[in-house]
Design an enzyme around this catalytic site. Structure first.
Site, PDB file in Angstrom:
ATOM      1  N   ALA A  41       0.844  -1.197   0.000  1.00 18.69           N
ATOM      2  CA  ALA A  41       0.000   0.000   0.000  1.00 18.69           C
ATOM      3  C   ALA A  41       0.878   1.245   0.000  1.00 18.69           C
ATOM      4  O   ALA A  41       1.232   1.769   1.064  1.00 18.69           O
ATOM      5  CB  ALA A  41      -0.907  -0.014   1.223  1.00 18.69           C
ATOM      6  N   CYS A  43      -0.065   4.028  -0.655  1.00 17.91           N
ATOM      7  CA  CYS A  43      -0.895   5.075  -0.042  1.00 17.91           C
ATOM      8  C   CYS A  43      -0.622   5.212   1.456  1.00 17.91           C
ATOM      9  O   CYS A  43      -0.842   6.264   2.041  1.00 17.91           O
ATOM     10  CB  CYS A  43      -2.374   4.758  -0.240  1.00 17.91           C
ATOM     11  SG  CYS A  43      -2.783   4.247  -1.906  1.00 17.91           S
ATOM     12  N   ARG A  70      -1.367 -19.187  -4.250  1.00 11.41           N
ATOM     13  CA  ARG A  70      -2.543 -19.140  -5.128  1.00 11.41           C
ATOM     14  C   ARG A  70      -2.191 -19.518  -6.560  1.00 11.41           C
ATOM     15  O   ARG A  70      -2.971 -19.302  -7.481  1.00 11.41           O
ATOM     16  CB  ARG A  70      -3.147 -17.731  -5.079  1.00 11.41           C
ATOM     17  CG  ARG A  70      -3.867 -17.457  -3.767  1.00 11.41           C
ATOM     18  CD  ARG A  70      -4.216 -15.978  -3.646  1.00 11.41           C
ATOM     19  NE  ARG A  70      -5.177 -15.749  -2.584  1.00 11.41           N
ATOM     20  CZ  ARG A  70      -4.866 -15.683  -1.288  1.00 11.41           C
ATOM     21  NH1 ARG A  70      -3.606 -15.840  -0.900  1.00 11.41           N
ATOM     22  NH2 ARG A  70      -5.798 -15.470  -0.385  1.00 11.41           N
ATOM     23  N   TRP A 438     -29.797  20.343   6.938  1.00 12.91           N
ATOM     24  CA  TRP A 438     -29.468  20.301   5.510  1.00 12.91           C
ATOM     25  C   TRP A 438     -28.022  19.833   5.409  1.00 12.91           C
ATOM     26  O   TRP A 438     -27.127  20.478   5.949  1.00 12.91           O
ATOM     27  CB  TRP A 438     -29.564  21.698   4.881  1.00 12.91           C
ATOM     28  CG  TRP A 438     -30.942  22.121   4.544  1.00 12.91           C
ATOM     29  CD1 TRP A 438     -31.861  22.655   5.404  1.00 12.91           C
ATOM     30  CD2 TRP A 438     -31.563  22.063   3.265  1.00 12.91           C
ATOM     31  NE1 TRP A 438     -33.018  22.928   4.743  1.00 12.91           N
ATOM     32  CE2 TRP A 438     -32.859  22.575   3.409  1.00 12.91           C
ATOM     33  CE3 TRP A 438     -31.162  21.633   2.006  1.00 12.91           C
ATOM     34  CZ2 TRP A 438     -33.762  22.668   2.356  1.00 12.91           C
ATOM     35  CZ3 TRP A 438     -32.037  21.724   0.940  1.00 12.91           C
ATOM     36  CH2 TRP A 438     -33.335  22.236   1.123  1.00 12.91           C
TER      37      TRP A 438
HETATM   38  C1  LIG Z   1       3.073   8.294  -0.978  1.00 13.89           C
HETATM   39  C2  LIG Z   1       1.897   7.881  -1.813  1.00 13.89           C
HETATM   40  C3  LIG Z   1       0.614   8.060  -1.336  1.00 13.89           C
HETATM   41  C4  LIG Z   1      -0.476   7.682  -2.095  1.00 13.89           C
HETATM   42  N1  LIG Z   1      -1.744   7.866  -1.594  1.00 13.89           N
HETATM   43  C5  LIG Z   1      -2.810   7.469  -2.314  1.00 13.89           C
HETATM   44  C6  LIG Z   1      -4.120   7.583  -1.786  1.00 13.89           C
HETATM   45  O1  LIG Z   1      -4.319   8.024  -0.646  1.00 13.89           O
HETATM   46  N2  LIG Z   1      -5.161   7.182  -2.557  1.00 13.89           N
HETATM   47  C7  LIG Z   1      -4.986   6.655  -3.811  1.00 13.89           C
HETATM   48  O2  LIG Z   1      -5.976   6.288  -4.468  1.00 13.89           O
HETATM   49  N3  LIG Z   1      -3.746   6.521  -4.343  1.00 13.89           N
HETATM   50  C8  LIG Z   1      -2.663   6.912  -3.626  1.00 13.89           C
HETATM   51  N4  LIG Z   1      -1.401   6.747  -4.129  1.00 13.89           N
HETATM   52  C9  LIG Z   1      -1.236   6.215  -5.495  1.00 13.89           C
HETATM   53  C10 LIG Z   1      -1.220   4.690  -5.516  1.00 13.89           C
HETATM   54  O3  LIG Z   1      -0.289   4.192  -4.610  1.00 13.89           O
HETATM   55  C11 LIG Z   1      -0.879   4.247  -6.921  1.00 13.89           C
HETATM   56  O4  LIG Z   1      -1.851   4.753  -7.787  1.00 13.89           O
HETATM   57  C12 LIG Z   1      -0.835   2.731  -7.064  1.00 13.89           C
HETATM   58  O5  LIG Z   1       0.171   2.178  -6.277  1.00 13.89           O
HETATM   59  C13 LIG Z   1      -0.592   2.358  -8.516  1.00 13.89           C
HETATM   60  O6  LIG Z   1      -0.506   0.981  -8.636  1.00 13.89           O
HETATM   61  P1  LIG Z   1       0.236   0.350  -9.897  1.00 13.89           P
HETATM   62  O7  LIG Z   1       0.183  -1.124  -9.700  1.00 13.89           O
HETATM   63  O8  LIG Z   1      -0.303   0.921 -11.147  1.00 13.89           O
HETATM   64  O9  LIG Z   1       1.742   0.883  -9.823  1.00 13.89           O
HETATM   65  P2  LIG Z   1       2.838   0.729  -8.685  1.00 13.89           P
HETATM   66  O10 LIG Z   1       2.233   0.681  -7.342  1.00 13.89           O
HETATM   67  O11 LIG Z   1       3.861   1.775  -8.961  1.00 13.89           O
HETATM   68  O12 LIG Z   1       3.479  -0.696  -8.977  1.00 13.89           O
HETATM   69  C14 LIG Z   1       4.243  -0.939 -10.121  1.00 13.89           C
HETATM   70  C15 LIG Z   1       5.148  -2.129  -9.817  1.00 13.89           C
HETATM   71  O13 LIG Z   1       5.814  -2.495 -11.013  1.00 13.89           O
HETATM   72  C16 LIG Z   1       7.175  -2.756 -10.722  1.00 13.89           C
HETATM   73  N5  LIG Z   1       7.907  -2.534 -11.978  1.00 13.89           N
HETATM   74  C17 LIG Z   1       7.977  -1.366 -12.667  1.00 13.89           C
HETATM   75  N6  LIG Z   1       8.665  -1.550 -13.807  1.00 13.89           N
HETATM   76  C18 LIG Z   1       9.025  -2.850 -13.834  1.00 13.89           C
HETATM   77  C19 LIG Z   1       9.757  -3.632 -14.769  1.00 13.89           C
HETATM   78  N7  LIG Z   1      10.224  -3.104 -15.908  1.00 13.89           N
HETATM   79  N8  LIG Z   1       9.956  -4.947 -14.488  1.00 13.89           N
HETATM   80  C20 LIG Z   1       9.474  -5.491 -13.341  1.00 13.89           C
HETATM   81  N9  LIG Z   1       8.784  -4.791 -12.427  1.00 13.89           N
HETATM   82  C21 LIG Z   1       8.547  -3.486 -12.688  1.00 13.89           C
HETATM   83  C22 LIG Z   1       7.510  -1.781  -9.625  1.00 13.89           C
HETATM   84  O14 LIG Z   1       8.644  -2.210  -8.887  1.00 13.89           O
HETATM   85  C23 LIG Z   1       6.222  -1.789  -8.799  1.00 13.89           C
HETATM   86  O15 LIG Z   1       6.244  -2.778  -7.792  1.00 13.89           O
HETATM   87  C24 LIG Z   1      -0.276   7.115  -3.377  1.00 13.89           C
HETATM   88  C25 LIG Z   1       1.015   6.926  -3.859  1.00 13.89           C
HETATM   89  C26 LIG Z   1       2.096   7.294  -3.086  1.00 13.89           C
HETATM   90  C27 LIG Z   1       3.486   7.075  -3.620  1.00 13.89           C
END
Ligand SMILES: Cc1cc2nc3c(=O)[nH]c(=O)nc-3n(C[C@H](O)[C@H](O)[C@H](O)COP(=O)(O)OP(=O)(O)OC[C@H]3O[C@@H](n4cnc5c(N)ncnc54)[C@H](O)[C@@H]3O)c2cc1C
Length: 452
Positions: A41, A43, A70, A438
Site C-alpha cells: 500500500a 498510499c 494461489r 441540511w
Molecule cells: C506516498 C503515496 C501516497 C499515495 N496515496 C494514495 C491515496 O491516498 N489514494 C490513492 O488512491 N492513491 C494513492 N497513491 C497512489 C497509488 O499508490 C498508486 O496509484 C498505485 O500504487 C498504482 O498501482 P500500480 O500497480 O499501477 O503501480 P505501482 O504501485 O507503482 O506498482 C508498479 C510495480 O511495477 C514494478 N515494476 C515497474 N517496472 C518494472 C519492470 N520493468 N519490471 C518489473 N517490475 C517493474 C515496480 O517495482 C512496482 O512494484 C499514493 C502513492 C504514493 C506514492
C-alpha cells in the site's frame, strides 16, 4: 498451456494476476517484479513515516508467498527490460545481470509510475528523498529514527497530495517542516480560493508555507548532505528534503516497443484495458491514461483506487469474461493534520478550459449540528453548468472526520448526471451527531440554484 506474463506486482499487476489465476487455474501466470515485495500500500507510506503505522509489513496486502500459494509464479528481483510485441516475448534481467527471453500468449503491463525528479542541483544528496517505494521510504524512516542525529527540520518541495501528507508526517514526528511550491497556493487540483483556506490551516497548524517560490538548488554541506533549500525568494535550512513533485507513467519499455501512449506518456487502452491495436497486450494502473467522463478525453490520474479497479477489469477480460472500466471524474481525498480535504469533477479553471459556462457556490457550515459538542467547520464548494444546472464539480475542506468524505455524495451525483436541483431534494440521512439538518453538499447545491 496458455502463458500470461505480468510486469509489476503491485495494485494493477497483482490484481490482474489474481483475477486471471482464480478463473483459469490451468493457465501459467508469471509475474515479474523488479523489487522484492508485492501488493504493498504505497498510499500508507506517509502514515508509516508519521509513525501512525508502526511497521512496514503492515502495508503489505499480499506477500510473494501468498501469491505463490494461489498458483502465481512470482519472480522477484527480475526486471523486464524489453518487450517484443511481434515475437510475443519480453526480455527479463535478474539482479545478477542474467538476461533471458520469456514468451507470452497475453502480456499485462502494470509498471506504475515514477516520481518526477527535475535536475535541481544538489537533489541527488542522500538526505533528499522521494516517497514512492517501501525500500526508499525505509531509508527515510531510518533517518528519522536515528538516535542522536535525527533531523529537526525538513523541507517538502511540492504541495500536492503526497507533499501535504508528508507535512503531516513531519508534524506528527515533531519535526519543523517547510512546504515550498511554485504555485501561489497548495493543491493546484483545487480552486485557488479553496487552496487559500488550506494554506491558512496549514500555517495555523505550524507548517511553514513558502508558496509562489521556485526551487533553484539544494545547498550541500562539506559532507555532501543537504543543509538548505534555495528558492528564488529565500533560503530554508534543513537536515532532510522530500521531493513531492508528482509522478509520470513508467512506460519507457512500452514506448521503445512502439506501444501507443498519450500526451502524458501513459499507455492508451480501450475500456477493457486492452492496449490500442494490440490484441494480446493489456495495461492498467499508473502506467495508463484513463478516460475522464466530464472532460471526454484521457488523462493521467495515478491513484490506487483506479489501479485496483482497472487491474480487476483487465484480469476478467484476459480470463475470457467481459468487463469495462467506466472512467473517472477526478475524485480524491486527503488530509494534513486537522485539515481534511477532497475534490471531485472539475475546478472552475478546468470547467472554463473545457468550454463549460459554470457557476459556483461556496458555503461555510458546521460538520454536524451546530449545537452538538465539537460541531466542526467545513467549507463546501459546488459547481454546475449554467442553464442546465448539471453538476460539474465540488471541493470540501473541513476540520473533523465526516467532512471531506461527503465528497462521495457529490461524486455520485455528478456520476449519475444529477442537476443542482436534483441534489438539493435528494433523500440524504440526518441526525444531529452526523449532520446539520441540511447536509452541507445540499446547502451548497441550493445556494447555486438562483444563479443557474
Ligand atoms: C506516498 C503515496 C501516497 C499515495 N496515496 C494514495 C491515496 O491516498 N489514494 C490513492 O488512491 N492513491 C494513492 N497513491 C497512489 C497509488 O499508490 C498508486 O496509484 C498505485 O500504487 C498504482 O498501482 P500500480 O500497480 O499501477 O503501480 P505501482 O504501485 O507503482 O506498482 C508498479 C510495480 O511495477 C514494478 N515494476 C515497474 N517496472 C518494472 C519492470 N520493468 N519490471 C518489473 N517490475 C517493474 C515496480 O517495482 C512496482 O512494484 C499514493 C502513492 C504514493 C506514492
Amino acid at each position: 498451456m496458455t502463458r500470461i506474463v505480468v510486469i509489476g506486482a503491485d495494485a494493477a499487476g497483482a490484481s490482474a494476476a489474481s483475477q486471471i489465476k482464480r478463473r483459469r487455474t490451468d493457465w501459467e501466470v508469471v509475474m515479474f517484479e523488479r523489487g522484492q515485495i508485492t501488493s504493498y500500500a504505497a498510499c500508507g507510506l506517509p502514515y508509516w513515516v508519521a509513525g501512525q503505522v508502526p511497521r512496514q509489513d503492515m502495508l503489505i496486502a499480499r506477500t510473494p508467498r501468498q501469491h505463490r500459494a494461489r498458483g502465481i509464479d512470482v519472480r522477484l528481483g527480475t526486471e523486464v527490460v524489453g518487450i517484443d510485441p511481434r515475437a510475443s516475448s519480453v526480455t527479463v534481467r535478474t539482479q545478477d545481470g542474467q538476461e533471458s527471453i520469456e514468451g507470452y500468449d497475453q502480456l499485462v503491463i502494470g509498471t506504475g509510475a515514477l516520481p518526477v525528479r527535475p535536475p535541481i542541483p544538489g537533489s541527488q544528496a542522500p538526505n533528499v528523498a522521494t516517497v514512492h517505494t517501501v525500500p526508499g521510504t525505509q531509508d527515510l524512516v531510518d533517518q528519522l529514527t536515528r538516535s542522536g542525529s535525527a533531523p529537526r527540520r525538513a523541507v517538502v518541495v511540492g504541495a500536492g497530495f503526497i507533499g501535504i501528507e508528508m507535512a503531516e508526517a513531519f508534524l506528527d514526528r515533531g519535526i519543523a517542516v517547510t512546504v515550498i511550491d511554485q504555485a501561489t497556493h497548495p493543491m493546484v487540483s483545487f480552486d485557488p480560493d479553496m487552496g487559500a483556506v488550506l494554506a491558512e490551516s496549514m500555517a495555523d497548524q505550524g507548517v511553514a508555507c513558502a508558496f509562489g517560490q521556485a526551487v533553484r538548488e539544494v545547498e550541500l554541506d562539506e559532507a555532501g548532505l543537504a543543509q538548505a533549500v534555495l528558492t528564488d525568494a529565500g533560503r530554508y535550512p534543513c537536515e532532510l528534503v522530500v521531493l513531492a513533485l508528482g509522478v509520470r507513467p513508467n512506460t519507457g519499455i512500452a514506448i521503445e516497443a512502439g506501444l501507443p501512449v498519450g500526451d502524458s506518456g501513459g499507455l492508451l487502452t480501450d475500456r477493457r484495458q486492452q492496449v490500442r491495436d494490440h490484441e494480446d497486450i493489456w495495461a492498467a494502473g499508473d502506467c495508463v491514461e484513463t478516460y475522464h467522463r466530464l472532460l471526454r478525453t484521457t488523462v493521467h490520474m495515478p491513484l490506487g483506487t483506479h489501479a485496483n479497479k482497472q487491474g480487476r477489469v483487465l484480469g476478467l477480460n484476459v480470463a475470457g469474461e467481459y468487463a469495462t472500466f467506466p472512467g473517472i471524474i477526478g475524485t480524491a481525498i486527503t488530509k494534513v493534520g486537522t485539515a481534511h480535504l477532497s475534490r471531485t469533477g472539475l475546478t472552475e479553471a478546468q470547467a472554463a478550459q473545457a468550454g463549460f459556462d459554470a457557476v459556483a457556490a461556496k458555503v461555510q457550515t458546521s460538520v454536524i449540528a451546530g449545537y452538538m459538542p465539537n460541531p466542526g467547520r467545513m467549507i463546501t464548494k459546488v459547481l454546475a453548468e449554467r442553464g442546465t444546472g448539471r453538476l460539474l464539480g465540488g471541493q470540501i475542506i473541513g476540520d473533523r472526520v465526516g467532512a471531506a468524505k461527503r465528497i462521495d455524495t457529490l461524486a455520485m451525483a455528478i456520476w449519475t448526471g444529477f442537476t443542482a436541483e436534483d441534489l438539493t431534494g435528494a433523500d440524504l440521512s440526518y441526525a444531529p451527531p452526523f449532520s446539520p439538518t441540511w447536509d452541507p453538499v445540499q446547502t451548497a447545491a441550493r445556494r447555486l440554484l438562483p444563479t443557474i
